[in-house]
Write an enzyme that holds these catalytic residues in place. Structure first.
Site, PDB file in Angstrom:
ATOM      1  N   GLY A 110       0.821  -1.201   0.000  1.00  0.00           N
ATOM      2  CA  GLY A 110       0.000   0.000   0.000  1.00  0.00           C
ATOM      3  C   GLY A 110       0.859   1.256   0.000  1.00  0.00           C
TER       4      GLY A 110
ATOM      5  N   ARG B 233       0.630  -5.255  -6.347  1.00  0.00           N
ATOM      6  CA  ARG B 233       0.781  -6.571  -5.730  1.00  0.00           C
ATOM      7  C   ARG B 233       1.309  -7.544  -6.794  1.00  0.00           C
ATOM      8  NH1 ARG B 233      -0.031  -5.217  -0.333  1.00  0.00           N
ATOM      9  NH2 ARG B 233      -1.813  -3.783  -0.189  1.00  0.00           N
TER      10      ARG B 233
ATOM     11  N   GLY C 139       5.881  -2.305   3.546  1.00  0.00           N
ATOM     12  CA  GLY C 139       5.528  -2.864   4.842  1.00  0.00           C
ATOM     13  C   GLY C 139       6.107  -4.244   5.068  1.00  0.00           C
ATOM     14  N   ASP C 140       5.529  -4.957   6.013  1.00  0.00           N
ATOM     15  CA  ASP C 140       6.065  -6.244   6.430  1.00  0.00           C
ATOM     16  C   ASP C 140       6.110  -7.258   5.290  1.00  0.00           C
ATOM     17  OD1 ASP C 140       6.828  -7.896   8.917  1.00  0.00           O
ATOM     18  OD2 ASP C 140       5.278  -9.133   7.979  1.00  0.00           O
TER      19      ASP C 140
ATOM     20  N   THR D 299       4.240   2.491   5.780  1.00  0.00           N
ATOM     21  CA  THR D 299       2.874   1.983   5.871  1.00  0.00           C
ATOM     22  C   THR D 299       2.091   2.857   6.830  1.00  0.00           C
ATOM     23  OG1 THR D 299       1.495   0.172   6.700  1.00  0.00           O
ATOM     24  CG2 THR D 299       3.744   0.266   7.516  1.00  0.00           C
TER      25      THR D 299
ATOM     26  N   ASP E 263      -0.329   2.215   8.694  1.00  0.00           N
ATOM     27  CA  ASP E 263      -0.837   1.551   9.896  1.00  0.00           C
ATOM     28  C   ASP E 263       0.145   1.589  11.068  1.00  0.00           C
ATOM     29  OD1 ASP E 263      -3.341   0.769   8.899  1.00  0.00           O
ATOM     30  OD2 ASP E 263      -2.463  -0.951   7.882  1.00  0.00           O
TER      31      ASP E 263
ATOM     32  N   ASP F 177       2.546  -0.485  11.735  1.00  0.00           N
ATOM     33  CA  ASP F 177       2.453  -1.850  12.267  1.00  0.00           C
ATOM     34  C   ASP F 177       3.679  -2.708  11.967  1.00  0.00           C
ATOM     35  OD1 ASP F 177       2.060  -2.042   9.535  1.00  0.00           O
ATOM     36  OD2 ASP F 177       0.321  -3.367   9.661  1.00  0.00           O
TER      37      ASP F 177
ATOM     38  N   GLY G 251      -7.337  -0.043   9.150  1.00  0.00           N
ATOM     39  CA  GLY G 251      -6.696  -0.859  10.171  1.00  0.00           C
ATOM     40  C   GLY G 251      -7.350  -2.221  10.247  1.00  0.00           C
ATOM     41  N   ARG G 252      -6.971  -3.110   9.326  1.00  0.00           N
ATOM     42  CA  ARG G 252      -7.565  -4.459   9.323  1.00  0.00           C
ATOM     43  C   ARG G 252      -7.090  -5.286  10.513  1.00  0.00           C
ATOM     44  NH1 ARG G 252      -6.173  -6.679   3.489  1.00  0.00           N
ATOM     45  NH2 ARG G 252      -4.377  -5.359   3.883  1.00  0.00           N
TER      46      ARG G 252
ATOM     47  N   ALA H 283     -12.965  11.065  21.160  1.00  0.00           N
ATOM     48  CA  ALA H 283     -14.052  10.139  20.802  1.00  0.00           C
ATOM     49  C   ALA H 283     -14.676   9.512  22.043  1.00  0.00           C
ATOM     50  CB  ALA H 283     -13.516   9.045  19.883  1.00  0.00           C
TER      51      ALA H 283
END
Length: 332
Positions: A15, A76, A106-107, A129, A131, A133, A174-175, A190
């Site tokens: 991404g 991809r 990313g990873d 990335t 995220d 992550d 954020g899956r 929030a």
């Protein structure tokens, strides 16, 4: 010390994330400044397989530092995960005389780079990335921009929620990782923050929190939810729209859903992302030019550093439960 690389290729994979262009720019100029030849691979690992490679000069990366996305494009590649696909990629690099590769992603992108490293290619990974992550790094390029985009959108939605005395459910990316939801939720006050790392109880974590804040005089409510919570086993809802409908029915407060989606990926990168990306891109070129390959760059204790690729990819990601606990106490 190993002999330094003379020709370095660079690609972006997975991404896109704001700041990737700043990293590419820094790597290209850092490499050229050390006498290396620099090659850009278009469309990630698939571009390596398809031989989409072009030479990059100083002016090739002009006026990109402020742009989102990636000038090298990304894609991809199912073919790359196969031994045959990896051989094609290595053949392409050899054909162009590349003896090193920088991967921005990313990873999953890093694991692809590791496959090439195990077959003799010198690699450096730059974590990009939204995220945030990557387990080995405190920070990844694009995260600050994505969070600030989410904050801006939530602040705008809050104005409408306040005007109509309603609940606004905002679904963010954020899956598998709730960092964007957590940071944006704290920054916008929030009422409820829902993340995939923590199983949520709709009655306790949403309805009761709304009811309590309502009893204290609040008339509008913000629920920030990571997209991944709707994939949890046993989740009561399959979508944020379903949850909004339930909130409307069960609380009597009109609820509306907004899915921020890919707006979080785009836009001009923040100063933090531009600077971090520039540091990482420059260091990546420096490492390879001086013969120190097979590294993953990371931020640790607030500083950019480099780690052995095997060590970096063996790290385990930890969610900040203390920060989440704080958010629960502050949002009432």
């Amino acid at each position: 010390m190993k002999q330094g690389a003379s020709t370095i290729a660079i690609l972006s994979s997975g991404g896109d994330a704001p700041g990737m262009n700043a990293a590419i720019r820094a790597a290209v100029r850092g490499g050229l400044g050390r006498g290396c030849r620099m090659l850009g691979v278009l469309r990630g690992y698939q571009g390596l397989i398809d031989d989409e490679v072009e030479e990059l000069e100083l002016r090739s990366v002009s006026d990109v530092i402020h742009r989102g996305g990636t000038m090298l494009y990304t894609a991809r590649s199912d073919e790359f995960v196969t031994p045959a696909g990896q051989k094609k990629a290595l053949d392409t690099l050899a054909r162009h005389g590349a003896d090193a590769l920088i991967v921005v992603g990313g990873d999953g992108s890093f694991r692809g780079a590791l496959d090439l490293a195990r077959q003799g290619m010198q690699i450096v990974g730059i974590p990009g990335t939204i995220d945030n992550d990557i387990a080995c790094s405190e920070y990844t390029i694009g995260y600050d921009t994505a969070v600030n985009t989410a904050i801006e959108m939530i602040d705008r939605l809050r104005d409408t929620a306040q005007s109509h005395e309603r609940c606004s459910v905002i679904e963010v990316m954020g899956r598998h990782c709730g960092n964007i939801a957590l940071s944006a939720g704290i920054a916008t006050g929030a009422t409820a923050i829902l993340v995939p790392e923590i199983d949520f109880d709709y009655e306790k974590d949403v309805l009761e929190r709304i009811a309590f804040t309502r009893s204290k005089g609040k008339r509008h409510f913000i629920v920030v939810a990571s997209e991944g919570i709707f994939k949890q086993s046993g989740s009561r809802f399959s979508s944020s729209e379903e949850m909004s409908a339930a909130i409307s029915q069960d609380s009597g407060i009109p609820a509306r859903t907004t899915v921020l989606g890919h707006v979080q990926r785009g836009g001009s990168p923040t100063g933090r992302d531009r600077i971090t990306a520039s540091e990482m891109g420059y260091l990546a070129a420096e490492l390879l030019a001086t013969g120190r390959g097979n590294r993953i760059l990371a931020v640790r204790a607030g500083r950019v550093c480099d780690l052995d690729v095997e060590e970096a990819l063996s790290a385990v990601r930890h969610f900040d439960f203390e920060l989440y606990r704080m958010s629960q106490e502050l949002s009432l």
